[in-house]
Motif scaffolding. Structure first.
Motif, PDB file in Angstrom:
ATOM      1  N   LEU A  95       0.829  -1.194   0.000  1.00  0.00           N
ATOM      2  CA  LEU A  95       0.000   0.000   0.000  1.00  0.00           C
ATOM      3  C   LEU A  95       0.868   1.249   0.000  1.00  0.00           C
ATOM      4  O   LEU A  95       2.087   1.188   0.198  1.00  0.00           O
ATOM      5  CB  LEU A  95      -0.926  -0.013   1.215  1.00  0.00           C
ATOM      6  N   LYS A  96       0.233   2.378  -0.196  1.00  0.00           N
ATOM      7  CA  LYS A  96       0.958   3.631  -0.349  1.00  0.00           C
ATOM      8  C   LYS A  96       1.856   3.928   0.848  1.00  0.00           C
ATOM      9  O   LYS A  96       3.017   4.312   0.688  1.00  0.00           O
ATOM     10  CB  LYS A  96      -0.041   4.777  -0.559  1.00  0.00           C
ATOM     11  N   ASN A  97       1.348   3.722   2.053  1.00  0.00           N
ATOM     12  CA  ASN A  97       2.116   4.078   3.252  1.00  0.00           C
ATOM     13  C   ASN A  97       2.369   2.897   4.186  1.00  0.00           C
ATOM     14  O   ASN A  97       2.860   3.099   5.303  1.00  0.00           O
ATOM     15  CB  ASN A  97       1.385   5.183   4.021  1.00  0.00           C
ATOM     16  N   SER A  98       2.024   1.699   3.766  1.00  0.00           N
ATOM     17  CA  SER A  98       2.187   0.542   4.645  1.00  0.00           C
ATOM     18  C   SER A  98       2.074  -0.738   3.808  1.00  0.00           C
ATOM     19  O   SER A  98       1.988  -0.688   2.586  1.00  0.00           O
ATOM     20  CB  SER A  98       1.105   0.541   5.734  1.00  0.00           C
ATOM     21  N   ASP A  99       2.066  -1.877   4.488  1.00  0.00           N
ATOM     22  CA  ASP A  99       1.776  -3.155   3.854  1.00  0.00           C
ATOM     23  C   ASP A  99       0.380  -3.590   4.271  1.00  0.00           C
ATOM     24  O   ASP A  99      -0.083  -3.276   5.378  1.00  0.00           O
ATOM     25  CB  ASP A  99       2.777  -4.227   4.287  1.00  0.00           C
ATOM     26  N   GLY A 100      -0.298  -4.337   3.400  1.00  0.00           N
ATOM     27  CA  GLY A 100      -1.610  -4.856   3.758  1.00  0.00           C
ATOM     28  C   GLY A 100      -1.493  -5.963   4.795  1.00  0.00           C
ATOM     29  O   GLY A 100      -0.399  -6.410   5.141  1.00  0.00           O
ATOM     30  N   ASN A 101      -2.651  -6.440   5.278  1.00  0.00           N
ATOM     31  CA  ASN A 101      -2.634  -7.487   6.308  1.00  0.00           C
ATOM     32  C   ASN A 101      -3.365  -8.756   5.881  1.00  0.00           C
ATOM     33  O   ASN A 101      -3.620  -9.627   6.704  1.00  0.00           O
ATOM     34  CB  ASN A 101      -3.230  -6.963   7.622  1.00  0.00           C
ATOM     35  N   GLN A 102      -3.728  -8.869   4.580  1.00  0.00           N
ATOM     36  CA  GLN A 102      -4.479 -10.044   4.146  1.00  0.00           C
ATOM     37  C   GLN A 102      -3.747 -10.855   3.069  1.00  0.00           C
ATOM     38  O   GLN A 102      -4.340 -11.747   2.466  1.00  0.00           O
ATOM     39  CB  GLN A 102      -5.863  -9.632   3.630  1.00  0.00           C
ATOM     40  N   TYR A 103      -2.498 -10.566   2.831  1.00  0.00           N
ATOM     41  CA  TYR A 103      -1.768 -11.274   1.775  1.00  0.00           C
ATOM     42  C   TYR A 103      -1.712 -12.774   2.052  1.00  0.00           C
ATOM     43  O   TYR A 103      -2.064 -13.599   1.193  1.00  0.00           O
ATOM     44  CB  TYR A 103      -0.355 -10.709   1.646  1.00  0.00           C
ATOM     45  N   PHE A 104      -1.277 -13.157   3.252  1.00  0.00           N
ATOM     46  CA  PHE A 104      -1.148 -14.582   3.564  1.00  0.00           C
ATOM     47  C   PHE A 104      -2.504 -15.232   3.804  1.00  0.00           C
ATOM     48  O   PHE A 104      -2.666 -16.434   3.561  1.00  0.00           O
ATOM     49  CB  PHE A 104      -0.222 -14.783   4.760  1.00  0.00           C
ATOM     50  N   ILE A 124      -1.271 -13.712  -9.159  1.00  0.00           N
ATOM     51  CA  ILE A 124      -0.944 -12.469  -9.859  1.00  0.00           C
ATOM     52  C   ILE A 124      -0.452 -11.477  -8.812  1.00  0.00           C
ATOM     53  O   ILE A 124      -1.194 -11.098  -7.904  1.00  0.00           O
ATOM     54  CB  ILE A 124      -2.157 -11.898 -10.610  1.00  0.00           C
ATOM     55  N   VAL A 125       0.803 -11.081  -8.919  1.00  0.00           N
ATOM     56  CA  VAL A 125       1.400 -10.213  -7.914  1.00  0.00           C
ATOM     57  C   VAL A 125       1.556  -8.796  -8.455  1.00  0.00           C
ATOM     58  O   VAL A 125       1.453  -8.539  -9.644  1.00  0.00           O
ATOM     59  CB  VAL A 125       2.756 -10.765  -7.431  1.00  0.00           C
ATOM     60  N   GLN A 126       1.824  -7.915  -7.551  1.00  0.00           N
ATOM     61  CA  GLN A 126       1.803  -6.477  -7.821  1.00  0.00           C
ATOM     62  C   GLN A 126       3.117  -5.987  -8.420  1.00  0.00           C
ATOM     63  O   GLN A 126       4.177  -6.108  -7.825  1.00  0.00           O
ATOM     64  CB  GLN A 126       1.514  -5.760  -6.500  1.00  0.00           C
ATOM     65  N   THR A 127       3.034  -5.446  -9.626  1.00  0.00           N
ATOM     66  CA  THR A 127       4.169  -4.718 -10.201  1.00  0.00           C
ATOM     67  C   THR A 127       3.656  -3.389 -10.741  1.00  0.00           C
ATOM     68  O   THR A 127       3.924  -3.023 -11.877  1.00  0.00           O
ATOM     69  CB  THR A 127       4.849  -5.516 -11.328  1.00  0.00           C
ATOM     70  N   CYS A 128       2.897  -2.695  -9.923  1.00  0.00           N
ATOM     71  CA  CYS A 128       2.306  -1.428 -10.344  1.00  0.00           C
ATOM     72  C   CYS A 128       2.451  -0.389  -9.249  1.00  0.00           C
ATOM     73  O   CYS A 128       2.539  -0.708  -8.069  1.00  0.00           O
ATOM     74  CB  CYS A 128       0.831  -1.610 -10.713  1.00  0.00           C
ATOM     75  N   ASP A 129       2.478   0.853  -9.659  1.00  0.00           N
ATOM     76  CA  ASP A 129       2.575   2.001  -8.759  1.00  0.00           C
ATOM     77  C   ASP A 129       1.383   2.901  -9.070  1.00  0.00           C
ATOM     78  O   ASP A 129       1.331   3.536 -10.116  1.00  0.00           O
ATOM     79  CB  ASP A 129       3.891   2.744  -8.988  1.00  0.00           C
ATOM     80  N   PRO A 131      -0.751   5.539  -6.839  1.00  0.00           N
ATOM     81  CA  PRO A 131      -1.182   6.247  -5.624  1.00  0.00           C
ATOM     82  C   PRO A 131      -2.688   6.492  -5.581  1.00  0.00           C
ATOM     83  O   PRO A 131      -3.295   6.458  -4.510  1.00  0.00           O
ATOM     84  CB  PRO A 131      -0.405   7.560  -5.707  1.00  0.00           C
ATOM     85  N   ALA A 132      -3.293   6.712  -6.734  1.00  0.00           N
ATOM     86  CA  ALA A 132      -4.735   6.963  -6.764  1.00  0.00           C
ATOM     87  C   ALA A 132      -5.518   5.747  -6.266  1.00  0.00           C
ATOM     88  O   ALA A 132      -6.606   5.887  -5.700  1.00  0.00           O
ATOM     89  CB  ALA A 132      -5.165   7.319  -8.182  1.00  0.00           C
ATOM     90  N   GLU A 133      -4.963   4.558  -6.498  1.00  0.00           N
ATOM     91  CA  GLU A 133      -5.609   3.335  -6.027  1.00  0.00           C
ATOM     92  C   GLU A 133      -5.071   2.908  -4.660  1.00  0.00           C
ATOM     93  O   GLU A 133      -5.492   1.875  -4.121  1.00  0.00           O
ATOM     94  CB  GLU A 133      -5.395   2.217  -7.040  1.00  0.00           C
ATOM     95  N   GLY A 134      -4.135   3.673  -4.112  1.00  0.00           N
ATOM     96  CA  GLY A 134      -3.606   3.388  -2.781  1.00  0.00           C
ATOM     97  C   GLY A 134      -2.439   2.437  -2.755  1.00  0.00           C
ATOM     98  O   GLY A 134      -2.071   1.930  -1.696  1.00  0.00           O
TER      99      GLY A 134
END
Length: 303
Positions: A95-104, A124-129, A131-134
């Motif tokens: 996330l923009k300012n932290s990590d999520g808590n539901q990955y695992f 499908i893992v995240q390779t995107c930036d 900020p508008a989507e957080g």
């Protein structure tokens, strides 16, 4: 909504147009479907199995936080009604300012659904930036973390959304890949090499040492493999030909900011896999592993 006959005709026409091309692994049908669409998707699956046997009818599922009713029911219905050859999903952790808590939590639910259905799964893992989507764009170490945690949970495939963080798009030279592309291409090759070794095996468990995240499972006291000390932030993905006899383990450094040296203790002599050369390097019943930030290693018992 299309009828079964309309779907049959469309699939037949597409498959005939593509022809018998070895480069085609499957056909994309739908992204992030809701459960009410499953009956129609089942007809698409049946049509592709009829006209393109051996190819995949590909669907990508929503993650848990996007489904308001029971997520387990959402997964079970997908398997029962759509009858897929593969379970694919996406969940974006950084996330923009932290990590999520539901990955695992998501990874564990998909792993279990795939095991119960005897199907492979793809993350499908995240390779995107965006900020508008957080979201914040992950770097090399975070991408390595996403790759190796997926392997430890038994993923047989990995994909990326959207390749727009220093991977390819350089406005001054749009045809030249950027540094992150080369790092990710190396990580992807490691994934393929390790996943190939694990393909004949069954995922027995994915165990967290140190902090146990939401949805995670702690390392049991009776575990065959264990890090030393057990308090290290390490993930152990155990595999074997029998669910009761783990012979292989993917050891992952869950710290994507710092390298880690750990000692893996096993019930007998072990060897570690070298992904670049696809060879096994002999060791002992106590293996020192030097893991990159977010990195991992595949270790097995000596036959």
């Amino acid at each position: 909504v299309l009828t079964e006959e309309q779907i049959d005709q469309r699939v037949k026409a597409l498959v005939e147009r593509v022809g018998d091309n070895d480069a085609v692994m499957g056909y994309f049908v739908c992204d992030e479907p809701w459960a009410h669409a499953y009956p129609e998707l089942g007809m698409w699956t049946a049509a592709y199995k009829k006209y393109a046997p051996g190819k995949i009818a590909y669907y990508n599922l929503l993650c848990k936080s996007c489904v308001r009713h029971s997520y387990q029911e959402y997964l079970d219905m997908f398997v029962d009604v759509v009858k897929p050859d593969l379970i694919s999903y996406d969940h974006y952790h950084f996330l923009k300012n932290s990590d999520g808590n539901q990955y695992f939590l998501n990874l564990g639910l998909i792993r279990r659904a795939a095991l119960d259905a005897k199907l492979p799964f793809l993350n499908i893992v995240q390779t995107c930036d965006s900020p508008a989507e957080g979201w914040r764009g992950p770097g090399e170490h975070e991408l390595r973390w996403l790759t190796y945690t997926s392997l430890a949970y038994g993923a047989q495939g990995i994909s990326h959304f959207r390749y727009d963080i220093g991977v390819w798009k350089d406005p001054s030279n749009p045809e030249t890949p950027l540094p992150l592309y080369w790092a990710l291409s190396r990580i992807n090759r490691e994934f393929v090499a390790i996943a190939t070794e694990l393909q004949p095996l069954t995922s027995i468990g994915a165990y967290h040492c140190g902090t146990v995240p939401l949805g995670g499972e702690p390392l049991p006291a009776s575990a065959v493999f264990a890090p030393e000390p057990k308090s290290q932030e390490v993930l152990l993905g155990c595999f074997g030909r029998s669910r009761n006899k783990p012979t292989h383990v993917v050891v992952v450094n869950l710290d994507y900011k710092n390298a880690l040296t750990t000692t893996l203790v096993g019930p007998g002599p072990m060897e570690v896999f070298h992904p670049s050369t696809k060879t096994w390097i002999p060791g002992s019943s106590r293996m020192r592993l030097d893991l990159l930030p977010g990195g991992g290693a595949l270790v097995r018992l000596v036959k």
